[in-house]
Write a protein that holds these residues in place. Structure first.
Motif, short mmCIF file in Angstrom:
data_model
loop_
_atom_site.label_atom_id
_atom_site.label_comp_id
_atom_site.label_asym_id
_atom_site.label_seq_id
_atom_site.Cartn_x
_atom_site.Cartn_y
_atom_site.Cartn_z
N TYR A 9 0.84 -1.20 0.00
CA TYR A 9 0.00 0.00 0.00
C TYR A 9 0.87 1.25 0.00
O TYR A 9 0.64 2.19 -0.77
N ILE A 12 2.91 1.69 -3.38
CA ILE A 12 2.12 2.25 -4.48
C ILE A 12 1.96 3.76 -4.32
O ILE A 12 2.12 4.52 -5.30
N ASN A 58 2.37 -4.87 -7.69
CA ASN A 58 1.11 -5.59 -7.61
C ASN A 58 1.31 -7.09 -7.82
O ASN A 58 0.69 -7.92 -7.14
N PHE A 63 -2.01 -7.99 -1.21
CA PHE A 63 -2.84 -6.95 -0.60
C PHE A 63 -3.90 -7.66 0.23
O PHE A 63 -4.85 -8.22 -0.31
N LYS A 144 -7.25 0.45 -5.66
CA LYS A 144 -6.53 -0.71 -5.12
C LYS A 144 -6.03 -0.44 -3.70
O LYS A 144 -6.19 -1.28 -2.81
N VAL A 145 -5.44 0.73 -3.50
CA VAL A 145 -4.83 1.04 -2.20
C VAL A 145 -5.82 1.65 -1.23
O VAL A 145 -6.13 1.08 -0.18
N TYR A 149 -7.82 -0.77 1.05
CA TYR A 149 -7.35 -0.78 2.43
C TYR A 149 -8.47 -0.44 3.41
O TYR A 149 -8.59 -1.05 4.48
#
Length: 218
Positions: A9, A12, A58, A63, A144-145, A149
Motif C-alpha cells: 500500500y 504504491i 502488484n 494486498f 486498489k490502495v 485498504y
C-alpha cells in the motif's frame, strides 16, 4: 517502521508521489528555454515508469483485504465490466453535471480537461499519459490502495466515499461532485469484479474518448 515501508500500500503511494514530483525536481537542471518541453516529456516518462513499477509491485505483493482475498470474476467478464463501466461513468458524469450546473451554479466547463486537451494539441504523446498511464496509476492508488485498504475498516460505502473524495480533490478542478461520482463508479467496478483491471479499462476508455472528442470539437 521497516514493515510499513515494505507494505505494498505504501509502495504504491510512494511511486505515485515520486511520479508527480520527479518532473518538478528535473526542472532545476533544465535550461529556461526548455522548461515546458522538459516538464511534459518528463511527466510522460515518470508515469510510464510509475505504471510499470506499480504492476511489478502488484504482481509481487499480497494486498490483504476482503476484495483481494476473493477470487476475481473471469477475464471475459472483467473486460465487459470495464467497457460497461465507461458508460456507467458517463451516465454518472452527466447527472453530476446537471446537479452542479442547475442546482449548485457551478460553470459547466472543466479547466482541467481544457488544459489537458491544449497540451495534447501541442504534444500528441501526452495522450498516452491521459488515456493509459494516468488511469493505471490513479486506479492503483485510489481504488486498489485507498478503497481496498479501507474496505474492511469503514465498509464498502465508507471506503468509496473517502477514496472518491480524495480522487476528486486531487484533480483541483472545482467539480468535486463530478469526480466523486466517477470515483464511485470505479470503486463499484473493483468491488464487482474483484479485479483492478476493470476500473482501469473503464477509466482509460473514458479519458481517451473525452479527450479525443474535445480534440475533434475544438
Amino acid at each position: 517502521m521497516n514493515n510499513l515501508v515494505k507494505s505494498p500500500y505504501v509502495k504504491i503511494i510512494l511511486i505515485y508521489v515520486l511520479a508527480q514530483f520527479f518532473p518538478v525536481f528535473l526542472l532545476f537542471f533544465v535550461p529556461e528555454n526548455a522548461i515546458f518541453d522538459a516538464a511534459i516529456y518528463s511527466q510522460i516518462i515518470a508515469f510510464v515508469v510509475g505504471s510499470i513499477w506499480m504492476f511489478i509491485v502488484n504482481h509481487r505483493s499480497t494486498f490483504n483485504n476482503s476484495l483481494e482475498n476473493t477470487p476475481p470474476v473471469p477475464k471475459k467478464n472483467i473486460i465487459l465490466w470495464g467497457i460497461a463501466g465507461m458508460f456507467l461513468a458517463y451516465i454518472g458524469q452527466y447527472l453530476a453535471i446537471f446537479i452542479e450546473t442547475f442546482l449548485l451554479n457551478i460553470p459547466i466547463g472543466s479547466q482541467n480537461t481544457a488544459g489537458l486537451v491544449d497540451i495534447v494539441n501541442n504534444y500528441p504523446l501526452f495522450l498516452l499519459l491521459i488515456a493509459i498511464f494516468g488511469p493505471i496509476m490513479e486506479e492503483f492508488v485510489f481504488r486498489k490502495v485507498i478503497f481496498g485498504y479501507l474496505f474492511d475498516i469503514t465498509g464498502g460505502i465508507g471506503a468509496a466515499v473517502i477514496s472518491s473524495l480524495i480522487f476528486a480533490f486531487i484533480h483541483f478542478d472545482g467539480h468535486y461532485l463530478l469526480y466523486s461520482v466517477m470515483g464511485f463508479v470505479f470503486c463499484y467496478l473493483y468491488w464487482k469484479t474483484k479485479s483492478i483491471a476493470a476500473p482501469i479499462i473503464a477509466h482509460a476508455l473514458m479519458n481517451a474518448t473525452v479527450t479525443v472528442a474535445n480534440l475533434l470539437l475544438y
